[in-house]
Design a protein around this motif. Structure first.
Motif, PDB file in Angstrom:
ATOM      1  N   PHE A  43       1.849   3.415  -9.520  1.00  6.94           N
ATOM      2  CA  PHE A  43       1.685   2.432  -8.443  1.00  6.94           C
ATOM      3  C   PHE A  43       0.626   1.388  -8.815  1.00  6.94           C
ATOM      4  O   PHE A  43       0.805   0.189  -8.599  1.00  6.94           O
ATOM      5  CB  PHE A  43       1.276   3.134  -7.143  1.00  6.94           C
ATOM      6  N   VAL A  55       0.196   8.585  -0.964  1.00 10.78           N
ATOM      7  CA  VAL A  55       0.344   9.866  -1.668  1.00 10.78           C
ATOM      8  C   VAL A  55      -0.415  10.919  -0.868  1.00 10.78           C
ATOM      9  O   VAL A  55      -1.588  10.724  -0.533  1.00 10.78           O
ATOM     10  CB  VAL A  55      -0.205   9.794  -3.109  1.00 10.78           C
ATOM     11  N   THR A  69       0.857  -1.185   0.000  1.00  8.27           N
ATOM     12  CA  THR A  69       0.000   0.000   0.000  1.00  8.27           C
ATOM     13  C   THR A  69       0.892   1.233   0.000  1.00  8.27           C
ATOM     14  O   THR A  69       1.580   1.512   0.976  1.00  8.27           O
ATOM     15  CB  THR A  69      -0.930   0.017   1.223  1.00  8.27           C
ATOM     16  N   LYS A  70       0.900   1.922  -1.126  1.00 13.33           N
ATOM     17  CA  LYS A  70       1.701   3.131  -1.262  1.00 13.33           C
ATOM     18  C   LYS A  70       0.899   4.330  -0.752  1.00 13.33           C
ATOM     19  O   LYS A  70      -0.329   4.299  -0.711  1.00 13.33           O
ATOM     20  CB  LYS A  70       2.097   3.353  -2.722  1.00 13.33           C
ATOM     21  N   ILE A  91       0.355   7.944  -8.805  1.00 10.18           N
ATOM     22  CA  ILE A  91      -0.649   6.960  -8.389  1.00 10.18           C
ATOM     23  C   ILE A  91      -0.888   5.937  -9.496  1.00 10.18           C
ATOM     24  O   ILE A  91      -0.970   4.726  -9.243  1.00 10.18           O
ATOM     25  CB  ILE A  91      -1.961   7.672  -8.011  1.00 10.18           C
ATOM     26  N   ASN A 107       0.025  -2.284  -6.970  1.00 13.74           N
ATOM     27  CA  ASN A 107      -0.018  -1.838  -5.580  1.00 13.74           C
ATOM     28  C   ASN A 107      -1.299  -1.063  -5.271  1.00 13.74           C
ATOM     29  O   ASN A 107      -1.863  -0.402  -6.141  1.00 13.74           O
ATOM     30  CB  ASN A 107       1.185  -0.939  -5.270  1.00 13.74           C
ATOM     31  N   LYS A 108      -1.726  -1.157  -4.024  1.00 14.29           N
ATOM     32  CA  LYS A 108      -2.804  -0.303  -3.548  1.00 14.29           C
ATOM     33  C   LYS A 108      -2.231   1.087  -3.254  1.00 14.29           C
ATOM     34  O   LYS A 108      -1.026   1.229  -3.045  1.00 14.29           O
ATOM     35  CB  LYS A 108      -3.430  -0.874  -2.278  1.00 14.29           C
ATOM     36  N   VAL A 109      -3.103   2.086  -3.218  1.00 13.45           N
ATOM     37  CA  VAL A 109      -2.646   3.450  -2.940  1.00 13.45           C
ATOM     38  C   VAL A 109      -3.574   4.097  -1.921  1.00 13.45           C
ATOM     39  O   VAL A 109      -4.799   4.081  -2.076  1.00 13.45           O
ATOM     40  CB  VAL A 109      -2.616   4.318  -4.222  1.00 13.45           C
ATOM     41  N   LYS A 110      -2.972   4.657  -0.888  1.00 13.97           N
ATOM     42  CA  LYS A 110      -3.716   5.432   0.104  1.00 13.97           C
ATOM     43  C   LYS A 110      -3.486   6.910  -0.197  1.00 13.97           C
ATOM     44  O   LYS A 110      -2.351   7.387  -0.184  1.00 13.97           O
ATOM     45  CB  LYS A 110      -3.236   5.101   1.518  1.00 13.97           C
TER      46      LYS A 110
END
Length: 214
Positions: free
Chosen positions: A150, A129, A126-127, A147, A155-158
């Protein structure tokens, strides 16, 4: 031999024991009924060569040809003549099935396959930003590209919108900005966790999805 503690364990009620004697009883009971787990399938090894003590076995050679039932000693001699091993591959069969093979080479091959399978297992990260309430258009575009990169890597992104000082009074604006920003992301994604409030602002977690082909 009957010891003082063994007498206490068998016939003396617990209420008449002191702390030392109670501890001795509990220790003896735990030792007697200690759970012994059965070996798992992964820990079990095939029996090979001289460790195979069944009189007769069904034999398959190194090329997969079934040689039929024969005495284990005869099958072992055949394996030795070919500089190979006799491996019991199906111990529950009647008679047990053994295969002539290079057991060391087979173990190495299986180990290599397990390492390759493990290497192919992708860890989803989980990346994160972060942006502000008044981040300008150029920075928003850079964050959008980051994003999307990613997401393409799986990958997931928060995504966080950070509110500082008086900005905390503009929560509706922050939520609207988050929704607008999500519409800018072109790489296919799904919302893993919807927009929610936290002490420093708002965040949302998105995850990649596969594009459906028509």
């Amino acid at each position: 031999m009957i010891t003082r503690h063994s007498i206490f364990i068998k016939i003396t009620p617990t209420c008449f024991l002191n702390q030392t004697e109670k501890a001795a009883r509990h220790k003896a009971i735990r030792k007697r009924f200690r759970f012994k787990p059965k070996p798992t399938a992964a820990a079990q090894q095939f029996r090979t060569n001289e460790s195979i003590r069944i009189p007769k076995v069904m034999v398959i050679d190194e090329n997969g040809v079934q040689l039929g039932e024969m005495y284990t000693s005869e099958a072992l001699s055949m394996a030795r003549e070919r500089e190979l091993d006799l491996v019991e591959v199906s111990p529950k069969a009647q008679p047990p099935v053994c295969r002539i093979m290079d057991y060391g080479k087979q173990q190495y091959k299986q180990s290599k396959q397990q390492r390759l399978a493990k290497a192919k297992q992708k860890t989803v990260e989980t990346k994160g930003v972060r942006m502000g309430l008044r981040t300008d258009a150029h920075d928003l575009d850079n964050k959008k590209n980051q994003i999307e990169k990613f997401l393409r890597k799986g990958n997931k992104v928060k995504i966080d919108i950070i509110l500082k000082g008086r900005e905390k009074a503009h929560q509706d604006l922050a939520r609207d900005n988050m929704k607008k920003f999500l519409t800018l992301i072109e790489t296919p994604y799904k919302i893993e966790e919807d927009i929610k409030r936290f002490p420093g602002g708002f965040n949302v977690i998105i995850a990649p999805i596969q594009e459906t082909q028509e």
